[in-house]
Design a protein around this motif. Structure first.
Motif, mmCIF file in Angstrom:
data_model
loop_
_atom_site.group_PDB
_atom_site.id
_atom_site.type_symbol
_atom_site.label_atom_id
_atom_site.label_comp_id
_atom_site.label_asym_id
_atom_site.label_seq_id
_atom_site.Cartn_x
_atom_site.Cartn_y
_atom_site.Cartn_z
ATOM 1 N N GLU A 278 0.819 -1.211 0.000
ATOM 2 C CA GLU A 278 0.000 0.000 0.000
ATOM 3 C C GLU A 278 0.855 1.263 0.000
ATOM 4 O O GLU A 278 0.383 2.336 -0.408
ATOM 5 N N SER A 279 2.077 1.163 0.442
ATOM 6 C CA SER A 279 2.966 2.336 0.457
ATOM 7 C C SER A 279 4.162 2.180 -0.475
ATOM 8 O O SER A 279 4.943 3.128 -0.655
ATOM 9 N N ASN A 280 4.288 1.019 -1.086
ATOM 10 C CA ASN A 280 5.427 0.778 -1.975
ATOM 11 C C ASN A 280 4.930 -0.002 -3.198
ATOM 12 O O ASN A 280 4.745 -1.207 -3.141
ATOM 13 N N TYR A 281 4.699 0.716 -4.289
ATOM 14 C CA TYR A 281 4.129 0.081 -5.474
ATOM 15 C C TYR A 281 4.667 0.759 -6.735
ATOM 16 O O TYR A 281 5.118 1.909 -6.705
ATOM 17 N N ASP A 282 4.604 0.020 -7.832
ATOM 18 C CA ASP A 282 5.106 0.524 -9.121
ATOM 19 C C ASP A 282 3.980 1.033 -10.008
ATOM 20 O O ASP A 282 4.174 1.998 -10.764
ATOM 21 N N PHE A 283 2.836 0.381 -9.954
ATOM 22 C CA PHE A 283 1.679 0.769 -10.756
ATOM 23 C C PHE A 283 0.447 0.780 -9.857
ATOM 24 O O PHE A 283 0.428 0.122 -8.800
ATOM 25 N N TYR A 284 -0.572 1.490 -10.266
ATOM 26 C CA TYR A 284 -1.746 1.607 -9.410
ATOM 27 C C TYR A 284 -3.015 1.756 -10.253
ATOM 28 O O TYR A 284 -2.984 2.137 -11.435
ATOM 29 N N ALA A 285 -4.130 1.458 -9.596
ATOM 30 C CA ALA A 285 -5.458 1.751 -10.123
ATOM 31 C C ALA A 285 -6.295 2.230 -8.951
ATOM 32 O O ALA A 285 -6.253 1.631 -7.871
ATOM 33 N N MET A 286 -7.022 3.321 -9.128
ATOM 34 C CA MET A 286 -7.839 3.879 -8.054
ATOM 35 C C MET A 286 -9.304 3.889 -8.472
ATOM 36 O O MET A 286 -9.627 4.250 -9.618
ATOM 37 N N LEU A 287 -10.163 3.520 -7.529
ATOM 38 C CA LEU A 287 -11.603 3.532 -7.766
ATOM 39 C C LEU A 287 -12.258 4.487 -6.783
ATOM 40 O O LEU A 287 -12.085 4.353 -5.564
ATOM 41 N N ASN A 288 -13.025 5.418 -7.309
ATOM 42 C CA ASN A 288 -13.690 6.425 -6.490
ATOM 43 C C ASN A 288 -15.190 6.379 -6.729
ATOM 44 O O ASN A 288 -15.646 5.917 -7.789
ATOM 45 N N PRO A 289 -15.983 6.881 -5.783
ATOM 46 C CA PRO A 289 -17.434 6.927 -5.994
ATOM 47 C C PRO A 289 -17.786 7.758 -7.231
ATOM 48 O O PRO A 289 -17.046 8.666 -7.625
ATOM 49 N N ALA A 290 -18.908 7.430 -7.824
ATOM 50 C CA ALA A 290 -19.320 8.119 -9.045
ATOM 51 C C ALA A 290 -19.535 9.608 -8.806
ATOM 52 O O ALA A 290 -19.393 10.424 -9.724
ATOM 53 N N THR A 291 -19.882 9.993 -7.575
ATOM 54 C CA THR A 291 -20.142 11.414 -7.260
ATOM 55 C C THR A 291 -18.891 12.149 -6.810
ATOM 56 O O THR A 291 -18.969 13.320 -6.411
ATOM 57 N N SER A 292 -17.723 11.484 -6.882
ATOM 58 C CA SER A 292 -16.488 12.113 -6.427
ATOM 59 C C SER A 292 -16.073 13.234 -7.371
ATOM 60 O O SER A 292 -16.471 13.285 -8.548
ATOM 61 N N ASP A 293 -15.254 14.155 -6.841
ATOM 62 C CA ASP A 293 -14.754 15.264 -7.665
ATOM 63 C C ASP A 293 -13.670 14.815 -8.639
ATOM 64 O O ASP A 293 -13.324 15.559 -9.565
ATOM 65 N N VAL A 294 -13.096 13.630 -8.422
ATOM 66 C CA VAL A 294 -12.066 13.110 -9.324
ATOM 67 C C VAL A 294 -12.660 11.980 -10.147
ATOM 68 O O VAL A 294 -13.779 11.517 -9.911
ATOM 69 N N SER A 295 -11.907 11.515 -11.112
ATOM 70 C CA SER A 295 -12.397 10.458 -11.996
ATOM 71 C C SER A 295 -12.710 9.187 -11.219
ATOM 72 O O SER A 295 -12.048 8.865 -10.214
ATOM 73 N N ALA A 296 -13.707 8.474 -11.669
ATOM 74 C CA ALA A 296 -14.127 7.250 -10.981
ATOM 75 C C ALA A 296 -13.063 6.170 -11.064
ATOM 76 O O ALA A 296 -12.868 5.401 -10.121
ATOM 77 N N LYS A 297 -12.358 6.080 -12.187
ATOM 78 C CA LYS A 297 -11.312 5.080 -12.370
ATOM 79 C C LYS A 297 -10.061 5.767 -12.890
ATOM 80 O O LYS A 297 -10.104 6.437 -13.930
ATOM 81 N N VAL A 298 -8.961 5.566 -12.182
ATOM 82 C CA VAL A 298 -7.694 6.185 -12.547
ATOM 83 C C VAL A 298 -6.621 5.106 -12.522
ATOM 84 O O VAL A 298 -6.496 4.365 -11.540
ATOM 85 N N VAL A 299 -5.832 5.003 -13.596
ATOM 86 C CA VAL A 299 -4.780 3.995 -13.698
ATOM 87 C C VAL A 299 -3.501 4.693 -14.128
ATOM 88 O O VAL A 299 -3.524 5.592 -14.980
ATOM 89 N N GLY A 300 -2.371 4.274 -13.532
ATOM 90 C CA GLY A 300 -1.125 4.908 -13.929
ATOM 91 C C GLY A 300 0.098 4.247 -13.321
ATOM 92 O O GLY A 300 0.010 3.241 -12.622
ATOM 93 N N GLN A 301 1.262 4.860 -13.605
ATOM 94 C CA GLN A 301 2.541 4.405 -13.067
ATOM 95 C C GLN A 301 2.953 5.330 -11.937
ATOM 96 O O GLN A 301 2.867 6.557 -12.050
ATOM 97 N N ASN A 302 3.391 4.747 -10.838
ATOM 98 C CA ASN A 302 3.776 5.541 -9.676
ATOM 99 C C ASN A 302 5.151 6.179 -9.884
ATOM 100 O O ASN A 302 6.033 5.587 -10.499
#
Length: 411
Positions: A278-302
């Motif tokens: 959770e604190s040491n990773y190379d790649f990530y994907a984030m899932l947020n609620p549909a009503t969030s101010d940021v995108s619901a699905k975000v994928v990238g390289q750390n």
């Protein structure tokens, strides 16, 4: 001694009676019996003719029903594979390995056994249990013929039990594949569903489950029975095994073996169920609620300066997300694709292992449909560790649907 007229008359009477009796025995009686036989046959034929004439009136109905039942027979027959061999087992096990967090400890390759015979002979169905040997075949045929003759001496076919199968028979086979497993409760349910919906006819004949509360894992045994119907009229399949992993680089280090989940030898981050990722990773994907101010699905390289690697969408739906780790030109790369529409290829800079964090979140309400179905494919020499963190405990957003190669998932 001279006979008188009276005595001559008596002798002539006796001779006449004898001649009459002989005529009755040798001439009249056979003719009468033949007449009776002919009359009986006429009666039988007349009854048959009347029956056929009554059926002729419904000829189209019988023809349509025959066609319907033949189609139904073909439908049921085609639901069974035409062969039962080890290639099927390999592909079946590969499917479990690729799509489930499920480790196979041991697997028994059961020998196929013939347990039934279904035959078609001139339109008459012949059903019977498969005899053990030639002597049993002959005895079963004799008994069946005697039973049929006793029931109907005029029968010329029909349904018989225990009769040897005709040339165009369908031989029914089965084989048991007992296995010992370790996995999550969700993966166990998914494997049972996988067996139930598998392309070949399979059943779960028995299942044994025990719960390891300390590691939150389920262990036990599963007895899978596979079925097939073989016939000279059915062609054996040509199964391509090129995509099945075979062997490992080092039997002492484990790896991406084709006999089960490769995650059993990946234990580097087992402490606290992969919490270190959770604190040491190379790649990530984030899932947020549909009503969030940021995108619901975000994928990238750390990492710093990796903004260009980010792909995302804000759809309030369940998306597909694939991670492919592979070698190219002597380097390792990761290509991640979201909904088969957005993708990015990034070079892997890690030297010992590859770490992927999927950071999820609790759902806001029933209208929050955000989720992903994730598949991870790894053909590099480095192991891939995946941590799913913060997911909704009641209705998880993350579903890891496939793993190929040296991959371990922590939830």
């Amino acid at each position: 001694m001279k006979l008188g007229d009276t005595e001559k008359a008596i002798l002539l009477g006796i001779l006449g009676v004898a001649i009459a009796i002989l005529a009755i025995i040798y001439v009249a009686k056979p003719n009468w019996e033949e007449t009776q036989s002919i009359n009986s046959e006429i009666t039988t034929l007349q009854a048959k003719l009347a029956d056929l004439q009554s059926k002729q009136a419904d000829r189209e109905f019988y023809l349509s029903e025959t066609e319907r039942y033949e189609q139904e027979f073909d439908r049921v027959l085609n639901s069974f594979p035409p062969d039962l061999n080890q290639e099927i087992t390999i592909m079946f096990m590969q499917g479990i390995k690729d799509n489930n967090d499920f480790t196979i400890g041991t697997l028994g390759l059961g020998q196929q056994e013939q347990f039934y015979t279904l035959g078609m002979n001139g339109g008459d169905a012949t059903l019977g249990a498969a005899p053990a040997d030639a002597a049993a075949t002959e005895a079963a045929s004799t008994d069946a013929a005697a039973t049929e003759a006793a029931a109907d001496p005029n029968a010329a076919g029909g349904l018989t039990v225990g009769e040897a199968a005709p040339a165009a028979s369908y031989d029914c086979y089965r084989a048991a594949f007992p296995l010992d497993y370790t996995g999550s409760y969700e993966s166990l349910k998914d494997v049972v569903t996988y067996v139930d919906t598998y392309a070949d006819r399979m059943t779960v004949n028995s299942i044994d489950i025990s719960y390891d509360a300390e590691n939150d894992r389920y262990r036990g045994s599963l007895n899978v029975m596979c079925y097939a119907i073989e016939s000279t009229e059915r062609t054996e399949r040509n199964i391509d095994l090129n995509q099945v992993e075979v062997g490992v680089d080092n039997i002492f280090n484990g790896g991406s073996a084709g006999s089960g989940s490769s995650s059993s030898s990946l234990n580097k981050y087992d402490e606290n169920d992969g919490a270190a990722l959770e604190s040491n990773y190379d790649f990530y994907a984030m899932l947020n609620p549909a009503t969030s101010d940021v995108s619901a699905k975000v994928v990238g390289q750390n990492g710093t300066g990796k903004e260009a690697s980010v792909i995302s969408n804000s759809d309030n739906t369940v998306s597909t997300l694939s991670f492919e780790f592979y070698e190219k030109d002597g380097k390792n790369y990761c290509k991640y694709t979201l909904d088969n529409s957005k993708s990015y290829e990034a070079e892997v800079t890690a030297a010992e292992d590859i770490k992927l964090l999927i950071q999820s979140s609790a759902r806001k309400d029933a209208e929050d449909k955000v989720g992903i179905r994730v598949s991870v494919s790894n053909s590099t020499k480095l192991p891939v560790y995946v941590k799913v963190s913060g997911d909704d405990t009641t209705s998880p957003r993350v579903n890891v649907t496939g793993r190929t190669g040296s991959v371990k998932v922590y939830k």
